[in-house]
Design an enzyme around this catalytic site. Structure first.
Site, mmCIF file in Angstrom:
data_model
loop_
_atom_site.group_PDB
_atom_site.id
_atom_site.type_symbol
_atom_site.label_atom_id
_atom_site.label_comp_id
_atom_site.label_asym_id
_atom_site.label_seq_id
_atom_site.Cartn_x
_atom_site.Cartn_y
_atom_site.Cartn_z
ATOM 1 N N ASN A 141 70.659 115.697 54.682
ATOM 2 C CA ASN A 141 70.734 117.123 55.048
ATOM 3 C C ASN A 141 70.775 117.924 53.753
ATOM 4 O O ASN A 141 71.793 117.948 53.070
ATOM 5 C CB ASN A 141 72.003 117.340 55.889
ATOM 6 N N TRP A 142 69.661 118.539 53.435
ATOM 7 C CA TRP A 142 69.581 119.277 52.158
ATOM 8 C C TRP A 142 70.285 120.628 52.216
ATOM 9 O O TRP A 142 70.417 121.301 51.195
ATOM 10 C CB TRP A 142 68.108 119.450 51.749
ATOM 11 N N LYS A 143 70.684 121.062 53.422
ATOM 12 C CA LYS A 143 71.352 122.373 53.573
ATOM 13 C C LYS A 143 70.505 123.463 52.911
ATOM 14 O O LYS A 143 69.284 123.374 52.918
ATOM 15 C CB LYS A 143 72.778 122.298 53.015
ATOM 16 N N HIS A 145 75.895 121.435 63.491
ATOM 17 C CA HIS A 145 76.585 121.125 62.229
ATOM 18 C C HIS A 145 77.784 122.065 62.084
ATOM 19 O O HIS A 145 77.722 123.223 62.483
ATOM 20 C CB HIS A 145 75.619 121.290 61.051
ATOM 21 N N GLU A 191 81.243 114.106 61.880
ATOM 22 C CA GLU A 191 81.466 114.667 60.550
ATOM 23 C C GLU A 191 82.782 115.445 60.547
ATOM 24 O O GLU A 191 82.818 116.612 60.958
ATOM 25 C CB GLU A 191 80.330 115.623 60.177
ATOM 26 N N GLU A 198 78.835 123.666 59.692
ATOM 27 C CA GLU A 198 78.544 124.909 58.957
ATOM 28 C C GLU A 198 77.857 125.926 59.865
ATOM 29 O O GLU A 198 77.920 127.129 59.604
ATOM 30 C CB GLU A 198 77.709 124.579 57.706
ATOM 31 N N SER A 206 80.912 113.408 52.696
ATOM 32 C CA SER A 206 81.156 112.794 51.387
ATOM 33 C C SER A 206 80.706 111.334 51.312
ATOM 34 O O SER A 206 81.349 110.513 50.662
ATOM 35 C CB SER A 206 82.634 112.934 50.995
ATOM 36 N N GLY A 253 74.863 114.778 52.850
ATOM 37 C CA GLY A 253 74.556 116.089 52.289
ATOM 38 C C GLY A 253 74.221 115.985 50.818
ATOM 39 O O GLY A 253 73.105 115.623 50.426
ATOM 40 N N GLY A 254 75.201 116.280 49.972
ATOM 41 C CA GLY A 254 74.994 116.358 48.526
ATOM 42 C C GLY A 254 74.242 115.177 47.928
ATOM 43 O O GLY A 254 73.345 115.355 47.092
ATOM 44 N N GLY A 303 81.544 117.719 51.854
ATOM 45 C CA GLY A 303 81.432 118.332 50.533
ATOM 46 C C GLY A 303 82.719 118.347 49.725
ATOM 47 O O GLY A 303 82.813 119.019 48.708
HETATM 48 P P1 PGA Z 1 78.262 115.967 52.245
HETATM 49 O O1 PGA Z 1 77.717 116.747 53.546
HETATM 50 O O2 PGA Z 1 77.624 114.600 52.254
HETATM 51 O O3 PGA Z 1 77.818 116.805 51.085
HETATM 52 O O4 PGA Z 1 79.749 115.887 52.391
HETATM 53 C C1 PGA Z 1 77.501 116.067 54.756
HETATM 54 C C2 PGA Z 1 76.978 117.011 55.804
HETATM 55 O O5 PGA Z 1 77.430 118.164 55.889
HETATM 56 O O6 PGA Z 1 76.089 116.639 56.597
#
Ligand code: PGA
Length: 250
Positions: free
Chosen positions: A11-13, A95, A165, A97, A210, A231-232, A171
């Protein structure tokens, strides 16, 4: 029913512009052809270009959200049909977010899931408790409620994926204990079986929050963990491919 094929989805956000397509191409070149599914979910502006970068590779392509309607006067929004037209076959929905930053409730998520199915997209539906909910001992109750209310009945027999999640793990570098991950994943599986009967065994249940090369293999080996939403660590091909490498093969 056999275990679902593991899925490692990036997930590149709101990260990545044209130059980042080189990372997608490197992921396409390094992804295994079978035994594990690999997907990238870039920002909407990159979906069509990334579909060209991934063409001929086993890497699947997804959006990060869609509107519940197929079209109309919804400035700034993107429909599931538009994502499919741009080359996506998956879409992340619900998600945290989106739930927290855009006030999306379970009913909104369920409506988007229905829209995704109509457009032929496989939904990846996210659930997870906040830190306060975990500390109050409510994690299982919250997650179970989100699963029930975010998955519409028409998912029965359709391909979809869940992602657990924990909001406080996204993050932050924090992750739940391995035991806590298993406990939540087993509760999600029991809920899916209750909702969909035998078909409830089919969806992969991803862990997200994470996930890094250093912790992926032990998380991915846990019972009922059917992959990861990353994500990251999905922004750099080397890191993401190291996570893919650590995934059990079906
Ligand atoms: P993260 O994000 O790996 O940067 O913690 C995961 C996500 O929100 O899908």
């Amino acid at each position: 029913m056999s275990a679902p094929i593991p899925l490692i989805a990036g997930n590149w956000k709101m990260n990545g512009a044209g130059p980042a397509l080189a990372e997608a191409s490197a992921i396409a070149a390094g992804a295994p052809a079978a035994g594990v599914r690999v997907a990238l979910c870039p920002p909407a502006t990159l979906v069509e270009r990334m579909s060209r970068a991934l063409a001929g590779s086993p890497v699947e392509l997804g959006g990060q959200d869609c509107h519940a309607q197929p079209g109309g006067a919804f400035t700034g929004d993107i429909s599931a049909e538009m994502l499919a037209d741009a080359g996506a076959s998956l879409v992340i929905l619900g998600h945290s977010e989106r739930r927290a930053g855009h006030d999306e409730g379970d009913a909104d998520v369920a409506a988007k899931v229905s829209a995704a199915l109509k457009a032929g997209l496989e939904p990846i539906v996210c659930v997870g408790e906040t830190q306060a909910e975990r500390e109050a001992g409510q994690a299982l109750e919250v997650v179970t409620r989100q699963v029930r209310a975010s998955l519409p009945a028409e998912l029965a027999g359709r391909a979809f994926t869940l992602a657990y999640e924990p909001v406080w793990a996204i993050g932050t570098g924090l992750t739940p204990s391995l035991q806590d991950i298993v406990e939540v994943h087993q509760a999600i599986r029991a809920t899916l079986r209750d909702m969909f009967g035998q078909a409830g065994a089919a969806p992969a249940i991803l862990y997200g929050g994470s996930v890094k090369p250093g912790n992926a293999a032990e998380i991915l080996a846990l019972p009922e963990v059917g992959g990861a939403l990353v994500g990251g660590a999905s922004l750099k091909a080397a890191e993401f491919l190291a996570i893919v490498e650590g995934a059990p093969r079906a």
